[in-house]
Design a protein around this motif. Sequence first.
Motif, PDB file in Angstrom:
ATOM      1  N   VAL A  30       8.369  -2.734  -7.385  1.00  0.00           N
ATOM      2  CA  VAL A  30       9.478  -1.815  -7.657  1.00  0.00           C
ATOM      3  C   VAL A  30       9.102  -0.387  -7.264  1.00  0.00           C
ATOM      4  O   VAL A  30       9.895   0.324  -6.627  1.00  0.00           O
ATOM      5  CB  VAL A  30       9.876  -1.870  -9.147  1.00  0.00           C
ATOM      6  N   ILE A  31       7.905   0.043  -7.615  1.00  0.00           N
ATOM      7  CA  ILE A  31       7.465   1.400  -7.265  1.00  0.00           C
ATOM      8  C   ILE A  31       7.348   1.551  -5.750  1.00  0.00           C
ATOM      9  O   ILE A  31       7.712   2.598  -5.182  1.00  0.00           O
ATOM     10  CB  ILE A  31       6.125   1.730  -7.955  1.00  0.00           C
ATOM     11  N   LEU A  32       6.857   0.533  -5.064  1.00  0.00           N
ATOM     12  CA  LEU A  32       6.772   0.599  -3.601  1.00  0.00           C
ATOM     13  C   LEU A  32       8.157   0.708  -2.972  1.00  0.00           C
ATOM     14  O   LEU A  32       8.359   1.470  -2.013  1.00  0.00           O
ATOM     15  CB  LEU A  32       6.052  -0.635  -3.062  1.00  0.00           C
ATOM     16  N   ALA A  33       9.116  -0.041  -3.492  1.00  0.00           N
ATOM     17  CA  ALA A  33      10.486   0.039  -2.963  1.00  0.00           C
ATOM     18  C   ALA A  33      11.053   1.445  -3.155  1.00  0.00           C
ATOM     19  O   ALA A  33      11.707   1.991  -2.252  1.00  0.00           O
ATOM     20  CB  ALA A  33      11.370  -0.995  -3.653  1.00  0.00           C
ATOM     21  N   TYR A  34      10.805   2.027  -4.319  1.00  0.00           N
ATOM     22  CA  TYR A  34      11.258   3.393  -4.602  1.00  0.00           C
ATOM     23  C   TYR A  34      10.608   4.396  -3.644  1.00  0.00           C
ATOM     24  O   TYR A  34      11.280   5.254  -3.054  1.00  0.00           O
ATOM     25  CB  TYR A  34      10.937   3.726  -6.059  1.00  0.00           C
ATOM     26  N   LEU A  35       9.301   4.301  -3.458  1.00  0.00           N
ATOM     27  CA  LEU A  35       8.597   5.245  -2.589  1.00  0.00           C
ATOM     28  C   LEU A  35       9.043   5.098  -1.136  1.00  0.00           C
ATOM     29  O   LEU A  35       9.270   6.094  -0.442  1.00  0.00           O
ATOM     30  CB  LEU A  35       7.090   5.023  -2.689  1.00  0.00           C
ATOM     31  N   ARG A  36       9.178   3.872  -0.675  1.00  0.00           N
ATOM     32  CA  ARG A  36       9.529   3.651   0.732  1.00  0.00           C
ATOM     33  C   ARG A  36      10.962   4.028   1.044  1.00  0.00           C
ATOM     34  O   ARG A  36      11.291   4.364   2.182  1.00  0.00           O
ATOM     35  CB  ARG A  36       9.244   2.202   1.098  1.00  0.00           C
ATOM     36  N   GLU A  37      11.816   3.993   0.040  1.00  0.00           N
ATOM     37  CA  GLU A  37      13.211   4.395   0.270  1.00  0.00           C
ATOM     38  C   GLU A  37      13.402   5.901   0.146  1.00  0.00           C
ATOM     39  O   GLU A  37      14.051   6.529   0.974  1.00  0.00           O
ATOM     40  CB  GLU A  37      14.119   3.671  -0.732  1.00  0.00           C
ATOM     41  N   HIS A  38      12.831   6.498  -0.872  1.00  0.00           N
ATOM     42  CA  HIS A  38      13.092   7.904  -1.164  1.00  0.00           C
ATOM     43  C   HIS A  38      12.001   8.853  -0.691  1.00  0.00           C
ATOM     44  O   HIS A  38      12.230  10.058  -0.595  1.00  0.00           O
ATOM     45  CB  HIS A  38      13.332   8.083  -2.664  1.00  0.00           C
ATOM     46  N   HIS A  39      10.812   8.318  -0.397  1.00  0.00           N
ATOM     47  CA  HIS A  39       9.714   9.155   0.095  1.00  0.00           C
ATOM     48  C   HIS A  39       9.004   8.427   1.247  1.00  0.00           C
ATOM     49  O   HIS A  39       7.795   8.146   1.172  1.00  0.00           O
ATOM     50  CB  HIS A  39       8.735   9.474  -1.041  1.00  0.00           C
ATOM     51  N   PRO A  40       9.735   8.117   2.315  1.00  0.00           N
ATOM     52  CA  PRO A  40       9.183   7.270   3.383  1.00  0.00           C
ATOM     53  C   PRO A  40       8.020   7.895   4.136  1.00  0.00           C
ATOM     54  O   PRO A  40       7.243   7.169   4.763  1.00  0.00           O
ATOM     55  CB  PRO A  40      10.388   7.042   4.306  1.00  0.00           C
ATOM     56  N   SER A  41       7.877   9.201   4.093  1.00  0.00           N
ATOM     57  CA  SER A  41       6.770   9.829   4.817  1.00  0.00           C
ATOM     58  C   SER A  41       5.490   9.895   3.989  1.00  0.00           C
ATOM     59  O   SER A  41       4.447  10.327   4.487  1.00  0.00           O
ATOM     60  CB  SER A  41       7.156  11.248   5.264  1.00  0.00           C
ATOM     61  N   ALA A  42       5.554   9.467   2.731  1.00  0.00           N
ATOM     62  CA  ALA A  42       4.358   9.486   1.874  1.00  0.00           C
ATOM     63  C   ALA A  42       3.300   8.545   2.436  1.00  0.00           C
ATOM     64  O   ALA A  42       3.596   7.431   2.873  1.00  0.00           O
ATOM     65  CB  ALA A  42       4.724   9.078   0.449  1.00  0.00           C
ATOM     66  N   GLU A  43       2.062   8.997   2.407  1.00  0.00           N
ATOM     67  CA  GLU A  43       0.940   8.183   2.856  1.00  0.00           C
ATOM     68  C   GLU A  43       0.375   7.443   1.652  1.00  0.00           C
ATOM     69  O   GLU A  43      -0.193   8.056   0.741  1.00  0.00           O
ATOM     70  CB  GLU A  43      -0.132   9.083   3.481  1.00  0.00           C
ATOM     71  N   LEU A  44       0.526   6.123   1.644  1.00  0.00           N
ATOM     72  CA  LEU A  44       0.191   5.321   0.479  1.00  0.00           C
ATOM     73  C   LEU A  44      -1.206   4.728   0.582  1.00  0.00           C
ATOM     74  O   LEU A  44      -1.676   4.369   1.667  1.00  0.00           O
ATOM     75  CB  LEU A  44       1.198   4.182   0.310  1.00  0.00           C
ATOM     76  N   SER A  45      -1.870   4.618  -0.549  1.00  0.00           N
ATOM     77  CA  SER A  45      -3.132   3.883  -0.644  1.00  0.00           C
ATOM     78  C   SER A  45      -3.260   3.385  -2.079  1.00  0.00           C
ATOM     79  O   SER A  45      -2.502   3.787  -2.957  1.00  0.00           O
ATOM     80  CB  SER A  45      -4.323   4.768  -0.281  1.00  0.00           C
ATOM     81  N   SER A  46      -4.220   2.489  -2.297  1.00  0.00           N
ATOM     82  CA  SER A  46      -4.376   1.914  -3.631  1.00  0.00           C
ATOM     83  C   SER A  46      -5.843   1.744  -3.984  1.00  0.00           C
ATOM     84  O   SER A  46      -6.668   1.418  -3.135  1.00  0.00           O
ATOM     85  CB  SER A  46      -3.672   0.555  -3.708  1.00  0.00           C
ATOM     86  N   LEU A  47      -6.150   1.985  -5.247  1.00  0.00           N
ATOM     87  CA  LEU A  47      -7.444   1.649  -5.828  1.00  0.00           C
ATOM     88  C   LEU A  47      -7.133   0.644  -6.932  1.00  0.00           C
ATOM     89  O   LEU A  47      -6.499   0.994  -7.936  1.00  0.00           O
ATOM     90  CB  LEU A  47      -8.137   2.897  -6.391  1.00  0.00           C
ATOM     91  N   CYS A  48      -7.525  -0.607  -6.728  1.00  0.00           N
ATOM     92  CA  CYS A  48      -7.024  -1.661  -7.600  1.00  0.00           C
ATOM     93  C   CYS A  48      -8.008  -2.822  -7.696  1.00  0.00           C
ATOM     94  O   CYS A  48      -9.000  -2.877  -6.969  1.00  0.00           O
ATOM     95  CB  CYS A  48      -5.675  -2.160  -7.076  1.00  0.00           C
TER      96      CYS A  48
END
Length: 400
Positions: free
Chosen positions: A22-40
């Motif tokens: 859900v958070i990825l869908a939100y980021l990719r729709e409303h903040h598509p230029s954000a550079e994503l990474s994960s520590l998991c």
Amino acid sequence: MKVGLFGLLGSGNMGNDGSLEVILAYLREHHPSAELSSLCSGADVVEARYGVPAEPLHWYYTRDRDPGPLARFGLKVFAKFRDSARVLRWVRRQDVVIVPGAGVLENTLPLRAWGFPLSLFLLSVFGRLTGTKVAFVNVGSNVINQRMMRFLIRWAAGLAHYRSFRDSLSRDSLATMGVDTSRDEVFPDLVFALPGPDVTVESGTVAVGLMDYHGSNDDRASADLIHKTYVEGMRRFVRWLVDGGHRVRLLIGDEVDEKIVREFMADMPETLVYEQIRTLGDVMAQIARAEVVVATRYHNVLCALKLGKPTVSVSYSAKNDRIMADMGIGEYTQDARTVDADRLIVQFTEVVAAADRIGLVLGENAGRKSAQLARQFEVLSAALGMPVETAKESTREVIS
């Protein structure tokens, strides 16, 4: 803008990964230029399944471990220092770090303070030191009695830049532990933003969600007895369903639950159905085929309620009881520690008899919760200083 995603993600828990989706869908729709990474905890899975560059959170679990107790202890100590340095380096590279949903601030299942609670504490401390905004989004919490774990969780949450909760029980629990939550908001669980599957209901089918359940952190001394009572009670109930002519689909909510599923399948191989489940979407697809759901894992229960299924919750935590009550069917619960098969049969019979009424109530409440989540995403963008990059529209509609 660099946005990091932090948590027990990709490690087999479908609820955690559903919140991430859900958070990825939100980021990719409303903040598509954000550079994503994960520590998991499940970096390989997060990279492969969601296309997000990821690093493992705990070094110790990425290598072959020496079986000797002394060597194992030394590796664990070394790993804590190594992991702390990794968290600091990773946090410094981010502008924002989001911890997406799930019960990250609770200990309703067995948990050690020096594991994930310590990681959360380091995340928030390093966020403050480096100026990175840390956001706990739509998370769950409970009142923690163990002194060290309570300390770590309290400060992890207290140092965060932003917090929101999936229910008032969670917000109140954190307040009880000494965190000022007066400005924190409560929104419905992120799962209510996920799309429902389009599948055909199978007449007479009951979905039964099983769990490798051994009690909570406070139940370690009686864990074996709790597990035995739970398994025997659920097995007796499933046998009653089969004897009554029902088709039973078994569900899991975490990959560790497959151990219990295998036991049930070996006991009743000709009468039970289990199709491999690896995502929350798989869980919902199985639930959508059933007419009634009886389940233990919180996100099994939650998905059933979202899809409008008459549901009985064999609850391992107050959060199960709270969401059942909030959705209008709080009378259909019982404690997983002391499963009463006879009572479970009565509760099942009652929800079947009231299925039409329950379906209407759940449908209305689920629609209301889905609509409320659109505001969660607007508030989050504003709190983190992330201007929306697209035409403004409902995030719920986008995800759906």
